[in-house]
Design an enzyme around this catalytic site. Structure first.
Site, PDB file in Angstrom:
ATOM      1  N   CYS A 187       0.809  -1.223   0.000  1.00  0.00           N
ATOM      2  CA  CYS A 187       0.000   0.000   0.000  1.00  0.00           C
ATOM      3  C   CYS A 187       0.843   1.274   0.000  1.00  0.00           C
ATOM      4  O   CYS A 187       0.327   2.356  -0.281  1.00  0.00           O
ATOM      5  CB  CYS A 187      -0.960  -0.008   1.185  1.00  0.00           C
ATOM      6  N   HIS A 198      -3.226   7.208   1.544  1.00  0.00           N
ATOM      7  CA  HIS A 198      -3.626   5.861   1.159  1.00  0.00           C
ATOM      8  C   HIS A 198      -5.006   5.606   1.741  1.00  0.00           C
ATOM      9  O   HIS A 198      -5.255   5.846   2.920  1.00  0.00           O
ATOM     10  CB  HIS A 198      -2.608   4.849   1.696  1.00  0.00           C
ATOM     11  N   ASN A 240     -10.042  -0.376  -0.211  1.00  0.00           N
ATOM     12  CA  ASN A 240      -8.588  -0.285  -0.166  1.00  0.00           C
ATOM     13  C   ASN A 240      -8.030  -0.922  -1.438  1.00  0.00           C
ATOM     14  O   ASN A 240      -8.100  -2.135  -1.612  1.00  0.00           O
ATOM     15  CB  ASN A 240      -8.074  -1.012   1.082  1.00  0.00           C
TER      16      ASN A 240
END
EC number: 2.3.1.180
Length: 328
Positions: A122, A255, A285
């Site tokens: 990520c 993020h 996500n």
């Protein structure tokens, strides 16, 4: 004369299949796993996510985002010197050939254009963007395509309620070009391998077989606690390098892991959520794709304007984290 880098264009792509929380609840119920829209939304802020079709590869998503970014920058693939692609879900087992090389071919870029992948889960896009900036500052390259693309749905355990409801697929891209005026102001990257087990895919391949689980696992509480801590630290670090204060940042583009992590980070930075680009509710996500996806959405919505100061930050498995301060 000093050489800097600036963002010349952005692009993003989401697969056609969109699953709301209720869609996912009904799908999981057929396998005996119980959850609810409320349970998902209250813990993550997520309302929907996109999943790639069975015949869609990470490179296909990356290609669409790349084409949009090139169009936005007003250039073609033949103008590119380098492609850097951040992903944890490459097209090929073992990660080679790199998905960046696949994208280079699909774009029709010439062979003088170098291409490679980076992997920091990520945090991958911050790593890729910092790498591209460094290459441009040395004068090695003038136009770099930086992509974050994932098909995380391929590594989800749909019997693990704590993870399978959180992730989605997508891609985002930017064209970074050499400039006489600073665009990327500062970068900071960090990692702590001692925390590798709190977010990982534990399985290993060998002799034609997978040993251990091929699906991602996560200690959500440990990830949350560490993420908020390191994101605050790296944000202050990168702002100090750029001689900026939090109040000078027009937009935080984090993020998109979890609304609670974003709220926690903004609070520690003394920033209002009104200054945070939030797309997690619609995208889930998307790992390395989440920052460039959010950036492109913020630009296309008119929220992010030229001349504004942005703070990009991400954290992911490894444990790895990074941040980029820039003037858009």
């Amino acid at each position: 004369m000093s050489i800097f880098s600036r963002i010349a264009g952005t692009g993003s792509y989401l697969p056609e299949l969109r699953l709301t929380n209720q869609d996912l609840v009904e799908r999981l119920a057929k396998t005996g796993l119980e959850t609810s829209d409320e349970w998902i939304a209250t813990r993550s802020g997520i309302s929907a996510r996109h999943f790639a079709a069975e015949n869609e590869l990470t490179s296909d998503l990356a290609l669409k985002a790349a084409q949009a970014a090139l169009s936005s920058a007003g250039i073609t693939s033949s103008d590119l010197d380098l492609i850097i692609l951040a992903t944890s879900t490459p097209d090929h087992l073992g990660g080679f050939p790199s998905t960046a090389c696949v994208v280079q071919d699909k774009l029709g870029a010439h062979t003088a254009c170098a291409a490679f992948d980076v992997q920091a889960v990520c945090a991958g896009f911050t790593y890729a963007l910092a790498t591209a900036d460094a290459f441009i500052r040395t004068g090695s390259y003038k136009k770099v395509l930086v992509i974050g693309a994932e098909t995380f749905s391929r590594i989800l355990d749909f019997q693990d309620r704590g993870t399978c409801v959180l992730f989605g697929d997508g891609a985002g891209a930017v064209v970074l070009e050499a400039s006489s005026e600073p665009g990327i102001l500062s970068t900071a990257l960090h990692a702590d391998g001692s925390q590798r087990d709190i977010l990982c895919v534990p399985g290993r391949s060998g002799n034609g077989a997978v040993h251990g689980s091929p699906f991602m696992t996560m200690d959500g509480q440990a990830v949350f606690k560490l993420a908020v801590k390191v994101l605050e630290q790296v944000a202050h670090e990168v702002l100090a390098k750029a001689n900026l204060k939090p109040e000078q940042i027009d937009w935080l583009v984090p993020h998109q892991a979890n609304i609670r992590i974003m709220e926690g980070t903004a609070k520690k930075m003394g920033m209002s959520m009104d200054k945070v680009i939030v797309t997690v509710h619609e995208h889930g996500n998307t790992s390395a794709a989440s920052i460039p996806l959010a950036l492109d959405c913020g630009i296309r919505s008119g929220q992010i304007q030229r001349g504004q100061h942005l703070l990009l930050e991400g954290v992911g498995g490894g444990f790895a984290w990074g941040a980029v301060a820039l003037k858009y």
